[in-house]
Design a protein around this motif. Structure first.
Motif, PDB file in Angstrom:
ATOM      1  N   TYR A 294      -3.341   4.968   6.455  1.00  0.00           N
ATOM      2  CA  TYR A 294      -2.505   5.767   7.348  1.00  0.00           C
ATOM      3  C   TYR A 294      -2.585   7.258   7.019  1.00  0.00           C
ATOM      4  CZ  TYR A 294      -0.743   1.150   8.373  1.00  0.00           C
ATOM      5  OH  TYR A 294      -0.665  -0.167   8.735  1.00  0.00           O
ATOM      6  N   TYR A 295      -2.677   7.542   5.715  1.00  0.00           N
ATOM      7  CA  TYR A 295      -2.698   8.943   5.284  1.00  0.00           C
ATOM      8  C   TYR A 295      -4.015   9.342   4.633  1.00  0.00           C
ATOM      9  CZ  TYR A 295       2.211   8.417   6.331  1.00  0.00           C
ATOM     10  OH  TYR A 295       3.393   8.156   6.976  1.00  0.00           O
ATOM     11  N   LYS A 296      -4.971   8.409   4.619  1.00  0.00           N
ATOM     12  CA  LYS A 296      -6.346   8.686   4.150  1.00  0.00           C
ATOM     13  C   LYS A 296      -6.374   9.237   2.729  1.00  0.00           C
ATOM     14  CE  LYS A 296      -7.304   7.784   8.460  1.00  0.00           C
ATOM     15  NZ  LYS A 296      -7.678   6.409   8.853  1.00  0.00           N
ATOM     16  N   VAL A 297      -5.623   8.568   1.856  1.00  0.00           N
ATOM     17  CA  VAL A 297      -5.518   9.025   0.468  1.00  0.00           C
ATOM     18  C   VAL A 297      -5.752   7.851  -0.469  1.00  0.00           C
ATOM     19  CG1 VAL A 297      -3.932   9.953  -1.268  1.00  0.00           C
ATOM     20  CG2 VAL A 297      -3.899  10.876   1.052  1.00  0.00           C
ATOM     21  N   TRP A 298      -6.521   8.103  -1.551  1.00  0.00           N
ATOM     22  CA  TRP A 298      -6.661   7.109  -2.613  1.00  0.00           C
ATOM     23  C   TRP A 298      -5.540   7.297  -3.622  1.00  0.00           C
ATOM     24  CZ3 TRP A 298      -9.924   3.056  -2.772  1.00  0.00           C
ATOM     25  CH2 TRP A 298     -11.022   3.061  -1.908  1.00  0.00           C
ATOM     26  N   GLN A 299      -4.997   6.182  -4.086  1.00  0.00           N
ATOM     27  CA  GLN A 299      -3.953   6.266  -5.104  1.00  0.00           C
ATOM     28  C   GLN A 299      -4.125   5.113  -6.081  1.00  0.00           C
ATOM     29  OE1 GLN A 299      -0.031   5.418  -3.513  1.00  0.00           O
ATOM     30  NE2 GLN A 299      -0.903   4.470  -1.683  1.00  0.00           N
TER      31      GLN A 299
ATOM     32  N   LEU B 269       0.819  -1.210   0.000  1.00  0.00           N
ATOM     33  CA  LEU B 269       0.000   0.000   0.000  1.00  0.00           C
ATOM     34  C   LEU B 269       0.856   1.263   0.000  1.00  0.00           C
ATOM     35  CD1 LEU B 269      -2.875  -0.784   2.544  1.00  0.00           C
ATOM     36  CD2 LEU B 269      -3.121  -0.316   0.101  1.00  0.00           C
ATOM     37  N   LEU B 270       1.970   1.190   0.727  1.00  0.00           N
ATOM     38  CA  LEU B 270       2.800   2.380   0.918  1.00  0.00           C
ATOM     39  C   LEU B 270       4.043   2.370   0.052  1.00  0.00           C
ATOM     40  CD1 LEU B 270       2.501   2.713   4.788  1.00  0.00           C
ATOM     41  CD2 LEU B 270       1.339   4.057   3.064  1.00  0.00           C
ATOM     42  N   GLU B 271       3.986   1.674  -1.064  1.00  0.00           N
ATOM     43  CA  GLU B 271       5.157   1.571  -1.922  1.00  0.00           C
ATOM     44  C   GLU B 271       5.662   2.939  -2.367  1.00  0.00           C
ATOM     45  OE1 GLU B 271       6.213  -1.835  -4.997  1.00  0.00           O
ATOM     46  OE2 GLU B 271       4.849  -0.360  -5.882  1.00  0.00           O
ATOM     47  N   GLY B 272       4.751   3.861  -2.537  1.00  0.00           N
ATOM     48  CA  GLY B 272       5.157   5.180  -3.002  1.00  0.00           C
ATOM     49  C   GLY B 272       5.483   6.154  -1.887  1.00  0.00           C
ATOM     50  N   ALA B 273       5.396   5.724  -0.620  1.00  0.00           N
ATOM     51  CA  ALA B 273       5.663   6.614   0.505  1.00  0.00           C
ATOM     52  C   ALA B 273       7.164   6.716   0.756  1.00  0.00           C
ATOM     53  CB  ALA B 273       4.951   6.107   1.754  1.00  0.00           C
ATOM     54  N   THR B 274       7.540   7.545   1.714  1.00  0.00           N
ATOM     55  CA  THR B 274       8.947   7.644   2.077  1.00  0.00           C
ATOM     56  C   THR B 274       9.386   6.350   2.776  1.00  0.00           C
ATOM     57  OG1 THR B 274       8.504   8.574   4.267  1.00  0.00           O
ATOM     58  CG2 THR B 274       8.688  10.137   2.438  1.00  0.00           C
ATOM     59  N   GLU B 275      10.681   6.095   2.745  1.00  0.00           N
ATOM     60  CA  GLU B 275      11.211   4.880   3.383  1.00  0.00           C
ATOM     61  C   GLU B 275      10.895   4.876   4.876  1.00  0.00           C
ATOM     62  OE1 GLU B 275      13.256   1.315   4.102  1.00  0.00           O
ATOM     63  OE2 GLU B 275      12.425   2.207   2.270  1.00  0.00           O
ATOM     64  N   ARG B 276      11.051   6.022   5.529  1.00  0.00           N
ATOM     65  CA  ARG B 276      10.808   6.114   6.969  1.00  0.00           C
ATOM     66  C   ARG B 276       9.334   5.854   7.289  1.00  0.00           C
ATOM     67  NH1 ARG B 276      10.588  10.765  10.757  1.00  0.00           N
ATOM     68  NH2 ARG B 276      11.426  10.056  12.762  1.00  0.00           N
ATOM     69  N   ALA B 277       8.452   6.407   6.472  1.00  0.00           N
ATOM     70  CA  ALA B 277       7.019   6.180   6.679  1.00  0.00           C
ATOM     71  C   ALA B 277       6.655   4.731   6.415  1.00  0.00           C
ATOM     72  CB  ALA B 277       6.211   7.094   5.754  1.00  0.00           C
ATOM     73  N   ARG B 278       7.268   4.132   5.407  1.00  0.00           N
ATOM     74  CA  ARG B 278       6.960   2.744   5.066  1.00  0.00           C
ATOM     75  C   ARG B 278       7.380   1.799   6.194  1.00  0.00           C
ATOM     76  NH1 ARG B 278       8.753   3.014   0.139  1.00  0.00           N
ATOM     77  NH2 ARG B 278      10.808   2.132   0.511  1.00  0.00           N
ATOM     78  N   VAL B 279       8.582   2.019   6.714  1.00  0.00           N
ATOM     79  CA  VAL B 279       9.066   1.170   7.816  1.00  0.00           C
ATOM     80  C   VAL B 279       8.180   1.355   9.044  1.00  0.00           C
ATOM     81  CG1 VAL B 279      10.963   0.817   9.439  1.00  0.00           C
ATOM     82  CG2 VAL B 279      11.436   1.082   6.999  1.00  0.00           C
ATOM     83  N   ALA B 280       7.818   2.603   9.351  1.00  0.00           N
ATOM     84  CA  ALA B 280       6.964   2.874  10.509  1.00  0.00           C
ATOM     85  C   ALA B 280       5.610   2.201  10.353  1.00  0.00           C
ATOM     86  CB  ALA B 280       6.790   4.382  10.692  1.00  0.00           C
ATOM     87  N   ALA B 281       5.048   2.285   9.164  1.00  0.00           N
ATOM     88  CA  ALA B 281       3.740   1.678   8.929  1.00  0.00           C
ATOM     89  C   ALA B 281       3.805   0.154   9.024  1.00  0.00           C
ATOM     90  CB  ALA B 281       3.211   2.096   7.561  1.00  0.00           C
ATOM     91  N   GLN B 282       4.917  -0.431   8.552  1.00  0.00           N
ATOM     92  CA  GLN B 282       5.072  -1.880   8.658  1.00  0.00           C
ATOM     93  C   GLN B 282       5.187  -2.308  10.127  1.00  0.00           C
ATOM     94  OE1 GLN B 282       8.380  -1.924   5.741  1.00  0.00           O
ATOM     95  NE2 GLN B 282       7.351  -3.673   4.846  1.00  0.00           N
ATOM     96  N   ARG B 283       5.914  -1.522  10.904  1.00  0.00           N
ATOM     97  CA  ARG B 283       6.025  -1.833  12.331  1.00  0.00           C
ATOM     98  C   ARG B 283       4.667  -1.683  13.016  1.00  0.00           C
ATOM     99  NH1 ARG B 283      11.710   1.256  13.884  1.00  0.00           N
ATOM    100  NH2 ARG B 283      13.112  -0.329  13.011  1.00  0.00           N
TER     101      ARG B 283
END
Length: 416
Positions: A303-308, A46-60
Motif C-alpha cells: 500500500y505504501y511501497k515500503v520495505w520494513q 503487514l500494516l501492524e506498524g501503521a496508523t489505526e485508520r490506515a490499518r482499518v482502511a487497508a483491511q477493508r
C-alpha cells in the motif's frame, strides 16, 4: 473487522443461493471466506506498524478486493443459468407442441382407420346376408346358365373369391387400425414426456429467475465492494504521511534497541568476560503455547511501497496466556516501548562470541523488572495486544549483539 466479516459473509451466502451448497462442480463458499479472512489477516500483519485508520482502511480494501472476484463470478454464473434455462424452455415447448401435433394426427389416423374397418365389416355383413337370404336362387340360376361343368365351377368360384377379397380387405384395414393405434399410443407417450419436460423446464426457469434476482443482489454487492475498495484506498492514501513517519520512527527505534542492548552487555558483562557461554547447538524453550501467525523477515508493504523489518516471529495465543523465559538469564529492560507495547528483553550469555538476547513484545502484563535474574521456563509476563498490535499474540525476538536473527532456528521445530 466486524464490518469486513459481514461483507465477506454476504458474498458467501450469495454464492450458496446462486449455486447450491451441494454443487460438486463449484468450490465451497466457506473456502472463499477462509481465503478472504486470510488475506485480511495478512494485511493486518503487514500494516501492524501503521496508523489505526490506515490499518482499518487497508483491511477493508483487502476484504473488498478479495471478495470482488467471487461476487462477479456469481453474477456471471447466474446470468448464464438464466440464459440456458430460457433456451431449454424454448426447445422443450417446441418439442411439446410437435408431440401434441403428432398425437393429434395419430388420433385422426386411428379414427379414420377404425371407421374404414367398420364400413368394411358392414359391407361384408351385407354381402354375406344377401348371399344366404336372397341370393341362393340367383346363384342357382347362374349355375344353371353355365355352358358346361368347367363354366359352372368358374361361376361357383367367383363367389368364393369375392368373399376372400372382402375378408382380405377387412384384415388389411384391421392391421392399419392396429398400426394407427400403435402410432397413437407412441404419440401419446411422447406428448406426456414432452409436457413433463416442458413443466420441468418451466420449473428450471423459475429457479433461474430466482437466481437472477440473487445475481442482481450479488451485482449490487459487487458494486458496493468496488466502492468500498475505492473509499478505503482513498483513506489509506490520506494516511500515507503519517504511516511513513511511523515506519521511520520504528526503524529509528530498532536502531536504538540494538544500541541499548550492546551498551548493556558492555557495561554488565565487561565485553563478554562476565557472561556465561552457551554451547553450540543449544535450543531455546518455547516462550508461549500457541501457533505461529507471522514470520520473521523483511516485508514489502504493497500500500505504501515500503520495505520494513519484522524483527521476530508472532505466536498467537489467547489474552493472558503465560509467557515464559526461553532460557535462564537476566532482565535487561522491562517496560513500555512504543509500537512494541509492554516489552521485555533478557540477556542469556555469549554464543559463538556474540551476546544472545531474547525479547518479548505486546504483553498485557510484565511480571519481572530490570536487573532481575530469571530461570528457564519462569513466567515473565502475559500475552496481550499492547502497542502496534492487531490481536492477541506474543512477538518473540532473538538477537545477537542486538541484531535480530531468525527465531525459528532456535525454537523447537514443532513449536511446542
Amino acid at each position: 473487522m466486524k464490518r469486513t466479516r459481514v461483507l465477506v459473509s454476504s458474498v458467501a451466502v450469495t454464492a450458496v443461493l446462486l449455486t447450491g451448497a451441494a454443487d460438486p462442480g463449484r468450490a465451497d463458499p466457506r473456502d472463499d471466506k477462509k481465503r478472504i479472512d486470510a488475506e485480511v489477516a495478512r494485511t493486518a500483519s503487514l500494516l501492524e506498524g501503521a496508523t489505526e485508520r490506515a490499518r482499518v482502511a487497508a483491511q477493508r480494501y483487502a476484504a473488498a478486493n478479495a471478495a470482488l472476484p467471487a461476487a462477479r463470478e456469481a453474477v456471471a454464473e447466474a446470468r448464464g443459468r438464466v440464459a440456458a434455462a430460457k433456451v431449454r424452455v424454448t426447445s422443450t415447448r417446441r418439442a411439446a407442441d410437435q408431440a401434441r401435433e403428432a398425437a393429434r394426427a395419430a388420433v385422426e389416423r386411428y379414427e379414420r382407420s377404425a371407421q374404414r374397418v367398420v364400413e368394411a365389416q358392414e359391407q361384408a355383413g351385407s354381402f354375406v346376408s344377401a348371399q344366404y337370404k336372397g341370393s341362393a336362387l340367383a346363384s342357382m340360376n347362374m349355375l344353371l346358365a353355365a355352358r358346361d361343368l368347367t363354366d359352372a365351377a368358374d361361376r361357383y368360384g367367383y363367389f368364393d373369391r369375392v368373399m376372400e377379397l372382402q375378408r382380405e380387405s377387412i384384415r388389411r384395414l384391421s392391421a392399419t387400425r392396429r398400426t394407427a393405434k400403435d402410432d397413437q399410443n407412441t404419440a401419446e407417450t411422447a406428448r406426456r414426456a414432452a409436457e413433463q419436460a416442458e413443466r420441468a423446464a418451466g420449473d428450471a426457469l423459475a429457479g433461474a429467475r430466482a437466481a437472477e434476482r440473487a445475481a442482481a443482489s450479488a451485482a449490487a454487492e459487487a458494486t458496493r465492494l468496488a466502492t468500498e475498495r475505492k473509499n478505503a484506498l482513498a483513506v489509506a492514501n490520506s494516511e500515507r504521511a503519517a504511516v511513513l513517519a511511523r515506519y521511520r520512527a520504528a526503524k529509528a527505534e530498532e536502531s536504538r534497541i540494538k544500541a541499548q542492548l550492546r551498551a548493556w552487555e558492555a557495561r554488565n558483562n565487561s565485553g563478554g568476560a562476565g557472561a556465561p557461554t552457551i554451547r553450540p547447538g543449544a535450543r531455546l524453550l518455547m516462550p508461549v503455547q500457541g501457533w505461529k501467525s507471522s514470520d520473521f523477515g523483511h516485508r514489502f508493504d504493497p500500500y505504501y511501497k515500503v520495505w520494513q523489518l519484522h524483527a521476530g516471529v508472532d505466536i498467537a495465543a489467547p489474552g493472558g496466556t503465560p509467557i515464559r523465559a526461553a532460557a535462564a538469564g537476566r532482565v535487561i529492560r522491562a517496560g513500555w516501548n512504543g509500537g512494541y507495547g509492554n516489552y521485555t528483553c533478557l540477556s542469556h550469555g555469549r554464543y559463538q562470541g556474540k551476546s544472545l538476547t531474547t525479547c518479548y513484545a505486546h504483553q498485557s502484563r510484565i511480571l519481572v523488572s530490570a536487573g532481575q535474574q530469571v530461570r528457564a521456563g519462569q513466567v515473565i509476563g502475559r500475552v496481550g495486544t499492547t502497542g502496534a498490535s492487531t490481536g492477541y499474540h506474543l512477538h518473540f525476538e532473538v538477537r545477537r549483539d542486538g541484531t535480530p536473527v531468525q527465531p525459528l532456528t532456535w525454537l523447537p521445530a514443532c513449536l511446542c
